[in-house]
Design a protein around this motif. Structure first.
Motif, mmCIF file in Angstrom:
data_model
loop_
_atom_site.group_PDB
_atom_site.id
_atom_site.type_symbol
_atom_site.label_atom_id
_atom_site.label_comp_id
_atom_site.label_asym_id
_atom_site.label_seq_id
_atom_site.Cartn_x
_atom_site.Cartn_y
_atom_site.Cartn_z
ATOM 1 N N PHE A 143 0.819 -1.209 0.000
ATOM 2 C CA PHE A 143 0.000 0.000 0.000
ATOM 3 C C PHE A 143 0.860 1.270 0.000
ATOM 4 C CE2 PHE A 143 -2.286 3.253 2.571
ATOM 5 C CZ PHE A 143 -3.352 3.473 1.731
ATOM 6 N N THR A 144 1.909 1.298 0.803
ATOM 7 C CA THR A 144 2.793 2.466 0.878
ATOM 8 C C THR A 144 4.038 2.197 0.049
ATOM 9 O OG1 THR A 144 2.000 2.982 3.107
ATOM 10 C CG2 THR A 144 4.074 3.993 2.420
ATOM 11 N N GLN A 145 4.366 3.153 -0.837
ATOM 12 C CA GLN A 145 5.476 2.972 -1.765
ATOM 13 C C GLN A 145 6.491 4.114 -1.646
ATOM 14 O OE1 GLN A 145 6.252 0.506 -3.832
ATOM 15 N NE2 GLN A 145 4.413 -0.742 -3.454
ATOM 16 N N PRO A 146 7.771 3.843 -1.916
ATOM 17 C CA PRO A 146 8.772 4.914 -1.963
ATOM 18 C C PRO A 146 8.364 5.964 -2.982
ATOM 19 C CG PRO A 146 9.834 2.766 -1.927
ATOM 20 C CD PRO A 146 8.368 2.508 -2.124
ATOM 21 N N ALA A 147 8.660 7.225 -2.681
ATOM 22 C CA ALA A 147 8.201 8.318 -3.550
ATOM 23 C C ALA A 147 9.240 9.424 -3.656
ATOM 24 C CB ALA A 147 6.881 8.874 -3.026
ATOM 25 N N ALA A 148 10.475 9.037 -3.914
ATOM 26 C CA ALA A 148 11.531 10.042 -4.055
ATOM 27 C C ALA A 148 12.480 9.651 -5.176
ATOM 28 C CB ALA A 148 12.302 10.190 -2.742
ATOM 29 N N GLY A 149 13.038 10.649 -5.839
ATOM 30 C CA GLY A 149 14.099 10.418 -6.810
ATOM 31 C C GLY A 149 13.687 9.643 -8.039
ATOM 32 N N THR A 150 14.644 8.931 -8.596
ATOM 33 C CA THR A 150 14.425 8.157 -9.819
ATOM 34 C C THR A 150 14.947 6.734 -9.630
ATOM 35 O OG1 THR A 150 16.549 8.814 -10.765
ATOM 36 C CG2 THR A 150 14.648 10.204 -11.269
ATOM 37 N N ILE A 162 17.328 -1.969 -23.595
ATOM 38 C CA ILE A 162 16.727 -0.642 -23.476
ATOM 39 C C ILE A 162 16.803 -0.227 -22.007
ATOM 40 C CG2 ILE A 162 14.593 0.699 -23.712
ATOM 41 C CD1 ILE A 162 13.733 -1.330 -25.876
ATOM 42 N N THR A 163 17.208 1.000 -21.756
ATOM 43 C CA THR A 163 17.222 1.514 -20.385
ATOM 44 C C THR A 163 16.397 2.796 -20.312
ATOM 45 O OG1 THR A 163 19.248 2.822 -20.727
ATOM 46 C CG2 THR A 163 19.521 0.555 -19.938
ATOM 47 N N ALA A 164 15.885 3.062 -19.128
ATOM 48 C CA ALA A 164 15.055 4.263 -18.925
ATOM 49 C C ALA A 164 15.227 4.772 -17.509
ATOM 50 C CB ALA A 164 13.583 3.951 -19.191
ATOM 51 N N ASP A 165 15.142 6.087 -17.358
ATOM 52 C CA ASP A 165 15.069 6.709 -16.030
ATOM 53 C C ASP A 165 13.602 6.795 -15.643
ATOM 54 O OD1 ASP A 165 17.754 7.018 -15.559
ATOM 55 O OD2 ASP A 165 17.852 9.060 -16.358
ATOM 56 N N ILE A 166 13.240 6.185 -14.515
ATOM 57 C CA ILE A 166 11.861 6.160 -14.039
ATOM 58 C C ILE A 166 11.665 7.250 -12.998
ATOM 59 C CG2 ILE A 166 10.112 4.752 -12.910
ATOM 60 C CD1 ILE A 166 10.995 3.910 -15.796
ATOM 61 N N ASP A 167 10.621 8.052 -13.170
ATOM 62 C CA ASP A 167 10.364 9.189 -12.275
ATOM 63 C C ASP A 167 9.562 8.715 -11.058
ATOM 64 O OD1 ASP A 167 9.991 11.635 -11.124
ATOM 65 O OD2 ASP A 167 9.349 12.644 -12.956
ATOM 66 N N GLY A 169 9.593 9.800 -8.020
ATOM 67 C CA GLY A 169 9.046 10.887 -7.207
ATOM 68 C C GLY A 169 7.691 11.356 -7.684
ATOM 69 N N ARG A 170 7.460 11.372 -9.010
ATOM 70 C CA ARG A 170 6.195 11.862 -9.569
ATOM 71 C C ARG A 170 5.219 10.737 -9.912
ATOM 72 N NH1 ARG A 170 9.938 15.604 -11.835
ATOM 73 N NH2 ARG A 170 9.448 17.767 -11.284
ATOM 74 N N ALA A 171 5.727 9.535 -10.065
ATOM 75 C CA ALA A 171 4.848 8.398 -10.388
ATOM 76 C C ALA A 171 5.164 7.226 -9.457
ATOM 77 C CB ALA A 171 5.028 7.990 -11.841
ATOM 78 N N PRO A 172 5.057 7.446 -8.145
ATOM 79 C CA PRO A 172 5.493 6.420 -7.189
ATOM 80 C C PRO A 172 4.666 5.133 -7.222
ATOM 81 C CG PRO A 172 4.331 8.185 -6.056
ATOM 82 C CD PRO A 172 4.546 8.651 -7.458
ATOM 83 N N SER A 275 -4.084 11.466 -20.633
ATOM 84 C CA SER A 275 -4.746 10.483 -19.777
ATOM 85 C C SER A 275 -3.856 9.307 -19.412
ATOM 86 C CB SER A 275 -5.998 9.937 -20.491
ATOM 87 O OG SER A 275 -6.867 10.984 -20.875
ATOM 88 N N TYR A 276 -2.599 9.348 -19.843
ATOM 89 C CA TYR A 276 -1.727 8.194 -19.672
ATOM 90 C C TYR A 276 -0.516 8.577 -18.826
ATOM 91 C CZ TYR A 276 -4.656 6.944 -23.626
ATOM 92 O OH TYR A 276 -5.739 6.729 -24.445
ATOM 93 N N THR A 277 -0.334 7.844 -17.755
ATOM 94 C CA THR A 277 0.768 8.114 -16.827
ATOM 95 C C THR A 277 2.104 8.146 -17.545
ATOM 96 O OG1 THR A 277 -0.362 7.078 -14.962
ATOM 97 C CG2 THR A 277 2.034 7.206 -14.841
ATOM 98 N N VAL A 278 2.863 9.204 -17.314
ATOM 99 C CA VAL A 278 4.238 9.271 -17.810
ATOM 100 C C VAL A 278 5.137 8.638 -16.750
ATOM 101 C CG1 VAL A 278 6.146 10.772 -18.475
ATOM 102 C CG2 VAL A 278 3.809 11.310 -19.220
ATOM 103 N N LEU A 279 5.722 7.516 -17.098
ATOM 104 C CA LEU A 279 6.538 6.781 -16.128
ATOM 105 C C LEU A 279 7.988 7.226 -16.134
ATOM 106 C CD1 LEU A 279 6.799 4.499 -14.060
ATOM 107 C CD2 LEU A 279 7.035 2.896 -15.973
ATOM 108 N N GLY A 280 8.513 7.555 -17.309
ATOM 109 C CA GLY A 280 9.913 7.956 -17.364
ATOM 110 C C GLY A 280 10.360 8.250 -18.782
ATOM 111 N N GLN A 281 11.668 8.208 -18.973
ATOM 112 C CA GLN A 281 12.266 8.583 -20.254
ATOM 113 C C GLN A 281 13.331 7.569 -20.643
ATOM 114 O OE1 GLN A 281 11.150 11.262 -21.882
ATOM 115 N NE2 GLN A 281 12.526 11.153 -23.647
ATOM 116 N N ILE A 282 13.285 7.117 -21.885
ATOM 117 C CA ILE A 282 14.287 6.188 -22.396
ATOM 118 C C ILE A 282 15.646 6.885 -22.427
ATOM 119 C CG2 ILE A 282 15.012 4.795 -24.367
ATOM 120 C CD1 ILE A 282 12.548 3.714 -22.955
ATOM 121 N N THR A 283 16.666 6.210 -21.920
ATOM 122 C CA THR A 283 18.019 6.781 -21.924
ATOM 123 C C THR A 283 18.922 6.097 -22.946
ATOM 124 O OG1 THR A 283 18.587 5.306 -20.071
ATOM 125 C CG2 THR A 283 17.911 7.568 -19.538
#
Length: 298
Positions: A143-150, A162-167, A169-172, A275-283
């Motif tokens: 129920f409770t999830q970490p919500a900081a950084g990437t 494929i690698t990606a930075d996951i946000d 903090g904004r999409a915990p 309407s679609y959650t932005v999870l992160g960015q491909i690096t």
């Protein structure tokens, strides 16, 4: 004319009255001073107590990480964070014949997710997430999830990594779902099932049942699978032109509150409803998706 005795008596009475008034004033002053002193003493005791708690409280009992559930989540995530290290792309997968003019369908080039990992999250902040079991039985993430950084997402596909930075903090809640699913091997062996090549430029993956549907001769069933739970969207972009730019990794859904495990990688700037959650960015590895897109749909 009053006698001297009467005058002395009157003078004595006046003196006694003045002395009584002065005594009353002194008592009032002492009462006020005692009250002020008592309050000051009480405040001092409170300050001392607070400082003592801060000075002598054990450090390991402070912060979200002191929660045993969070501590266990972090330990599990750290143990699974290197599960794909050393895994090389197999190079397997067939290249089928694309249908000319078809802009939305199964990728002509087979894309398999061969190993999927997430780095451990930062639990210096947390957020409560509501994961709704679809059938009331399927397990859900904590129920409770970490919500900081990437966090770093690593996807070893049959065609490359494929690698990606996951946000986080904004999409915990979404990041927490991926962290949980990845450590349970949920994505390993899955097949990306949808490619769009006109107006919307995305490769969609994350359906646990897509590969079985495709190999079983019912590709139209691909895209129906889920992890057994749903949750709300988060970190939505503004409604604007190219609000899902190339390199975005975002979540597919079937309406508000139905985000699950299916995600899409945007390989060319795309405009979509916000309407679609932005999870992160491909690096790295976006060129792999571009190659799949170039092979077309079937």
């Amino acid at each position: 004319m009053a006698s001297k005795q009467a005058q002395r008596l009157a003078a004595r009475q006046q003196l006694e009255q003045r002395m009584s008034v002065k005594a009353d004033e002194e008592r009032r002053k002492r009462t006020v001073l005692w009250s002020i002193g008592g309050v000051a003493g009480l405040v001092a005791l409170i300050v001392i107590a607070v400082l003592a708690v801060k000075l002598f409280a054990p450090e390991d009992e402070e912060g979200p990480a002191s929660d045993p559930d969070i501590a266990g989540l972090i330990a599990d995530a750290e143990a699974a964070s290197t599960r794909c290290d050393g895994v090389e792309p197999s190079g397997e997968g067939e290249l089928g014949e694309a249908v000319e003019g078809l802009t939305d369908g199964r990728p002509a080039q087979d894309v398999y997710l061969e190993c999927f990992q997430m780095s451990a999250p930062d639990a210096s902040a947390t957020r409560d997430c509501l994961y709704n079991s679809v059938d009331g039985v399927s397990p859900t993430p904590l129920f409770t999830q970490p919500a900081a950084g990437t966090q770093e997402m690593t996807i070893v596909t049959n065609l490359g990594t494929i690698t990606a930075d996951i946000d986080t903090g904004r999409a915990p809640c979404t990041a927490g779902s991926f962290t949980t699913l990845a450590q349970d091997d949920y994505f390993d062996g899955q097949q990306c099932h949808r490619l769009t090549t006109d107006g919307i430029w995305v490769l969609q993956c994350g359906d646990p049942d897509a590969r079985a549907a495709i190999e079983g001769g019912t590709p139209e069933m691909a895209g129906m699978g889920s992890p057994g739970y749903q949750y709300n969207e988060e970190n939505l972009p503004v409604q604007a032109e190219a609000n899902y730019p190339a390199g975005t990794i975002a979540m597919a859904n079937a309406g508000a509150g139905t985000t699950g495990s299916q995600f899409f990688i945007v390989y060319e700037d795309t405009t979509l409803p916000a309407s679609y959650t932005v999870l992160g960015q491909i690096t790295s590895g976006l060129d792999i998706v571009e190659q799949v897109a170039a092979a077309g749909a079937m």
